[in-house]
Design a protein around this motif. Structure first.
Motif, short mmCIF file in Angstrom:
data_model
loop_
_atom_site.label_atom_id
_atom_site.label_comp_id
_atom_site.label_asym_id
_atom_site.label_seq_id
_atom_site.Cartn_x
_atom_site.Cartn_y
_atom_site.Cartn_z
N LEU A 167 36.52 43.86 36.43
CA LEU A 167 35.09 43.65 36.41
C LEU A 167 34.72 42.65 35.31
N SER A 168 34.04 41.58 35.70
CA SER A 168 33.52 40.59 34.75
C SER A 168 34.57 40.04 33.80
N GLY A 169 35.76 39.75 34.33
CA GLY A 169 36.82 39.16 33.52
C GLY A 169 37.65 40.15 32.73
N PHE A 170 37.32 41.43 32.81
CA PHE A 170 38.10 42.46 32.12
C PHE A 170 38.93 43.25 33.13
N TYR A 171 40.10 43.69 32.67
CA TYR A 171 40.98 44.52 33.48
C TYR A 171 41.18 45.85 32.75
N TYR A 172 40.96 46.93 33.47
CA TYR A 172 41.07 48.25 32.88
C TYR A 172 42.41 48.86 33.30
N VAL A 173 43.31 49.02 32.31
CA VAL A 173 44.69 49.42 32.58
C VAL A 173 44.87 50.89 32.22
N MET A 174 45.35 51.67 33.20
CA MET A 174 45.63 53.09 32.95
C MET A 174 47.10 53.25 32.61
N SER A 175 47.36 53.87 31.46
CA SER A 175 48.73 54.12 31.02
C SER A 175 48.76 55.50 30.35
N GLU A 176 49.51 56.41 30.95
CA GLU A 176 49.63 57.77 30.43
C GLU A 176 48.25 58.40 30.22
N ASP A 177 47.42 58.35 31.27
CA ASP A 177 46.09 58.97 31.27
C ASP A 177 45.13 58.37 30.25
N LYS A 178 45.45 57.20 29.74
CA LYS A 178 44.58 56.52 28.79
C LYS A 178 44.23 55.15 29.38
N ILE A 179 42.96 54.74 29.25
CA ILE A 179 42.52 53.47 29.82
C ILE A 179 42.23 52.46 28.72
N THR A 180 42.82 51.26 28.85
CA THR A 180 42.64 50.19 27.88
C THR A 180 41.96 49.00 28.54
N GLN A 181 40.92 48.50 27.91
CA GLN A 181 40.24 47.31 28.42
C GLN A 181 41.01 46.07 27.98
N CYS A 182 41.42 45.25 28.95
CA CYS A 182 42.27 44.09 28.66
C CYS A 182 41.69 42.81 29.24
N ARG A 183 42.14 41.71 28.70
CA ARG A 183 41.92 40.40 29.29
C ARG A 183 43.28 39.85 29.75
N GLY A 184 43.25 38.87 30.65
CA GLY A 184 44.48 38.22 31.06
C GLY A 184 44.86 37.13 30.08
N ARG A 185 46.14 36.82 29.99
CA ARG A 185 46.57 35.72 29.13
C ARG A 185 46.10 34.40 29.70
N GLY A 186 45.84 33.42 28.80
CA GLY A 186 45.38 32.12 29.24
C GLY A 186 46.36 31.43 30.17
N ILE A 187 47.65 31.70 29.97
CA ILE A 187 48.69 31.05 30.79
C ILE A 187 48.64 31.52 32.24
N PHE A 188 48.02 32.68 32.48
CA PHE A 188 47.90 33.17 33.86
C PHE A 188 47.15 32.17 34.73
N ARG A 189 46.06 31.65 34.19
CA ARG A 189 45.25 30.70 34.96
C ARG A 189 46.05 29.43 35.24
N LYS A 190 46.79 28.98 34.25
CA LYS A 190 47.61 27.77 34.41
C LYS A 190 48.67 27.99 35.48
N ASN A 191 49.26 29.17 35.51
CA ASN A 191 50.31 29.47 36.48
C ASN A 191 49.78 30.09 37.77
N LYS A 192 48.44 30.08 37.91
CA LYS A 192 47.78 30.61 39.10
C LYS A 192 48.14 32.07 39.37
N ILE A 193 48.22 32.85 38.29
CA ILE A 193 48.44 34.29 38.40
C ILE A 193 47.09 34.98 38.25
N ASN A 194 46.72 35.73 39.28
CA ASN A 194 45.45 36.42 39.27
C ASN A 194 45.70 37.93 39.32
N PRO A 195 45.60 38.62 38.18
CA PRO A 195 45.83 40.07 38.19
C PRO A 195 44.88 40.77 39.16
#
Length: 293
Positions: free
Chosen positions: A10-38
């Protein structure tokens, strides 16, 4: 580095669930360069200083992905079709089935609003249910109001990522609310003027239901066969694939070829005429599609 699953984007943020805990993340800048869209559903590695400042470092290989809605690693699609309001549509159901099966996603057909079906119409719906079961599909008839069929549906959700798909107004959110009332997902009645439901979900999010994860999505905004080749179509109709080896020619498309076992089965009533007509329609759509450059 910790690993987890993206459960919301949502709105450029990715919410990652790991061991019942949620972390708000952004994608690395290189993702856009390599056309990786989480995507929601992705298995990722990430680093974080706290719950609100994380970065996704790697997106692991996907087993499948859908474009609209954007989601990855789906185990099954619950194809939700109302018996009435809107009326049950085999043409639309077959289109969904082909699109889902072409992605190697297991379909489960869920017929909703059985409480609204008049006694004289119930036989017609049950006839369709029996036909699709004979093709090899799992079919469950349900009602969010009477809770008919919910006990049969719930076990299918455990330990899987499921997408609920179907046209607007068929009762997807109502069904999820009936299974897990505390979700309180927004629902809207059918628009009487348009004869279809209003869109109520705006983004893709995985929510915990019955020890599994269910994607609450805005629905399939495209039902075109843009990514599908003609060779894939025959195997997406299981009742045809089952007898295709009896066709005279290997790789028979069941259209104009002589001594086609599928066309013979249609003539003899073993394969319903409506299924073959939908197959023909989809074949022609793919064949006449403009080439991609």
């Amino acid at each position: 580095m910790p690993e987890g699953k993206i459960i919301k984007a949502l709105s450029g943020f990715y919410y990652v669930m790991s061991e019942d805990k949620i972390t708000q993340c952004r994608g690395r800048g290189i993702f856009r360069k390599n056309k990786i869209n989480p995507l929601v559903g992705d298995h990722v590695s990430f680093q974080s200083e706290n719950d609100l400042e994380g970065y996704i470092l790697e997106v692991y290989t996907r087993k499948n992905e859908l474009v609209r809605p954007p989601i990855a690693n789906v185990d099954q699609a619950i194809l939700v079709f109302s018996a009435v309001e809107p009326d049950f549509s085999t043409a639309l159901l077959d289109r969904f089935l082909v699109l889902i099966e072409s992605k190697d996603i297991e379909p489960l057909i869920c017929v909703t609003k059985m409480d609204l079906v008049k006694a004289e119409e119930r036989g017609t719906i049950e006839e369709y249910v029996d036909k699709y079961r004979s093709f090899g599909y799992e079919v469950i008839v349900t009602s969010s109001k009477t809770e008919e069929g919910l006990s049969l549906l719930k076990p299918h959700l455990a330990d899987k990522i499921s997408v609920f798909a179907g046209q607007s107004g068929v009762g997807k959110s109502s069904l999820l609310n009936a299974i897990r009332p505390e979700l309180e997902l927004k629902t809207d009645d059918i628009s009487s003027h348009l004869g279809r439901g209003k869109h109520t979900t705006r983004h893709v999010e995985l929510i915990g239901v019955e020890n599994g994860l269910v994607a609450d999505t805005p629905g399939f905004s495209s039902l075109e066969f843009n990514e599908m080749e003609l060779e894939e179509l025959p195997v997406c109709f299981p009742e045809m694939a089952e007898i295709a080896d009896n066709c005279k020619f290997r790789g028979c498309f069941h259209m104009n070829e002589p001594k086609c076992a599928v066309k013979k089965a249609v003539v003899e009533g073993e394969i319903p005429k409506f299924r073959y007509e939908h197959y023909e329609q989809f074949y022609n759509e793919i064949k006449e599609r403009k080439p991609r450059y």
